[in-house]
Design a protein around this motif. Structure first.
Motif, PDB file in Angstrom:
ATOM      1  N   GLN A  43       1.114  -1.222   0.006  1.00  0.00           N
ATOM      2  CA  GLN A  43      -0.173   0.105   0.126  1.00  0.00           C
ATOM      3  C   GLN A  43       0.880   1.214  -0.111  1.00  0.00           C
ATOM      4  O   GLN A  43       1.517   1.486   1.054  1.00  0.00           O
ATOM      5  CB  GLN A  43      -0.759  -0.097   1.261  1.00  0.00           C
ATOM      6  CG  GLN A  43      -2.001  -1.230   1.399  1.00  0.00           C
ATOM      7  CD  GLN A  43      -2.868  -1.292   0.270  1.00  0.00           C
ATOM      8  OE1 GLN A  43      -3.497  -0.201   0.207  1.00  0.00           O
ATOM      9  NE2 GLN A  43      -2.964  -2.242  -0.583  1.00  0.00           N
ATOM     10  N   LYS A  97      -7.212   3.269  -0.972  1.00  0.00           N
ATOM     11  CA  LYS A  97      -6.095   3.717  -0.282  1.00  0.00           C
ATOM     12  C   LYS A  97      -4.753   3.638  -0.967  1.00  0.00           C
ATOM     13  O   LYS A  97      -3.783   4.206  -0.641  1.00  0.00           O
ATOM     14  CB  LYS A  97      -6.104   3.271   1.102  1.00  0.00           C
ATOM     15  CG  LYS A  97      -7.200   3.774   2.024  1.00  0.00           C
ATOM     16  CD  LYS A  97      -7.167   3.290   3.442  1.00  0.00           C
ATOM     17  CE  LYS A  97      -8.532   3.512   4.153  1.00  0.00           C
ATOM     18  NZ  LYS A  97      -8.777   4.890   4.083  1.00  0.00           N
ATOM     19  N   PRO A 218     -11.118  12.331   1.114  1.00  0.00           N
ATOM     20  CA  PRO A 218     -10.489  11.069   1.037  1.00  0.00           C
ATOM     21  C   PRO A 218     -10.435  10.257  -0.472  1.00  0.00           C
ATOM     22  O   PRO A 218     -10.994  10.860  -1.051  1.00  0.00           O
ATOM     23  CB  PRO A 218     -11.216  10.295   2.155  1.00  0.00           C
ATOM     24  CG  PRO A 218     -12.723  10.613   2.037  1.00  0.00           C
ATOM     25  CD  PRO A 218     -12.427  12.277   1.773  1.00  0.00           C
ATOM     26  N   THR A 219      -9.628   9.325  -0.480  1.00  0.00           N
ATOM     27  CA  THR A 219      -9.416   8.887  -1.710  1.00  0.00           C
ATOM     28  C   THR A 219     -10.549   8.247  -2.290  1.00  0.00           C
ATOM     29  O   THR A 219     -10.960   8.494  -3.676  1.00  0.00           O
ATOM     30  CB  THR A 219      -8.312   7.646  -1.376  1.00  0.00           C
ATOM     31  OG1 THR A 219      -8.659   6.951  -0.653  1.00  0.00           O
ATOM     32  CG2 THR A 219      -7.006   8.298  -1.364  1.00  0.00           C
TER      33      THR A 219
END
Length: 318
Positions: A43, A97, A218-219
């Motif tokens: 990630q 994310k 946010p993503t």
């Protein structure tokens, strides 16, 4: 697309957008395998550090934009999203994310005085972020009410200095299949592309969104920069924008390229024009068991109807 029914606010399967229009079984299996393999990769987004724009939130609310319903619960809105770059279900928050949002450069090109690139963190300091309460209506017949933070797209248009020949604004998301496994599915016309007329782009309600619920976006919602045109269906609101082009010809948009009869360029909300596979006369309010009548232009007819005078039949949907 298969949506498992687990709560009263979720839509019946019969009203969900079907993947079968676009994908056959072999393609679906191949795409699923790619997503599973991609999920096993490291990630990258977790190492981005603090957001350098945090000092801009919460932005002052623009009192001119109000709602006729309660704001949708933040957690519900954060976990019911479309972002095909990271998967075809609504549960893409965790997968998204992977998206690395720093550094983030936006290219401005096409029919402008001088093409240029600008970093997102520099751009946001040149505009005037504000919070607006908007209704959001998905073509799949669900809706929510959201406190977006952003700036009018017309401010960016002014920075770009388009030439007189520019008739449309074309917007594209990033293109990075290693980061976004869904972009490895070659039957989709990546990168995600959307477009507006210059009149739509410079309308005061057209918002370039940088935040939500008083925080940086946010993503899963399309960090760091997305479009919101609240009188249009949600698929027009391209996420994670990395390129904006001023062009003379109408762009072919992502969903229009897949199925123009179902997802047209204009995509203005109209309860009287059904989707070919379901009615648009009402909508399921996210987080409730309530269905509300769909409003023309999603309730913003007074503000935007003049954009389409004399062209309503052509431009309310197709």
């Amino acid at each position: 697309m298969l949506i498992k029914r687990r709560a009263g606010w979720e839509m019946p399967e019969s009203q969900a957008t079907s993947e079968s229009v676009f994908l056959n079984r072999r393609q679906w299996l191949a795409g699923s395998a790619g997503l599973i393999a991609g999920a096993a990769l490291p990630q990258a987004a977790g190492a981005q550090g603090a957001d350098p724009t945090l000092d801009l939130y919460p932005a002052k609310r623009n009192a001119a934009y109000t709602l006729d319903r309660p704001v949708t619960d933040e957690e519900l809105a954060a976990n019911y999203n479309n972002f095909y770059e990271f998967g075809t279900s609504k549960e893409v928050a965790a997968a998204s994310k992977r998206l690395v949002t720093r550094p983030w450069t936006i290219t401005i090109d096409g029919l402008v005085e001088k093409p240029f690139e600008i970093g997102f963190d520099d751009l946001i300091r040149k505009v005037s972020p504000q919070e607006r309460l908007y209704r959001f209506r998905c073509v799949e017949a669900w809706s929510m009410a959201v406190p977006w933070t952003g700036f009018p797209l017309k401010q960016l248009v002014a920075l770009a200095k388009p030439l007189s020949g520019a008739k449309y604004v074309q917007m594209q998301t990033f293109m990075n299949p290693k980061m976004a496994p869904g972009q490895s599915q070659r039957w989709y016309p990546w990168p995600y592309t959307e477009g507006l007329t210059m009149a739509e782009a410079t309308h005061d309600m057209t918002l370039m969104v940088t935040g939500i619920y008083g925080k940086p976006i946010p993503t899963q919602h399309g960090a760091p920069l997305r479009l919101i045109t609240p009188w249009k269906y949600g698929f027009k609101s391209v996420k994670s924008i990395s390129k904006i082009s001023f062009v003379a010809e109408r762009p072919k948009t992502f969903w229009e390229g897949l199925q123009a009869s179902e997802y047209g360029f204009w995509a203005n909300v109209n309860p009287e024009v059904s989707h070919p596979r379901w009615s648009q006369a009402s909508e399921q309010v996210l987080g409730t068991r309530e269905r509300k009548p769909t409003l023309l232009f999603n309730g913003y007819a007074e503000q935007v109807a003049d954009l389409y005078k004399g062209l309503e039949k052509e431009r309310l949907w197709a």
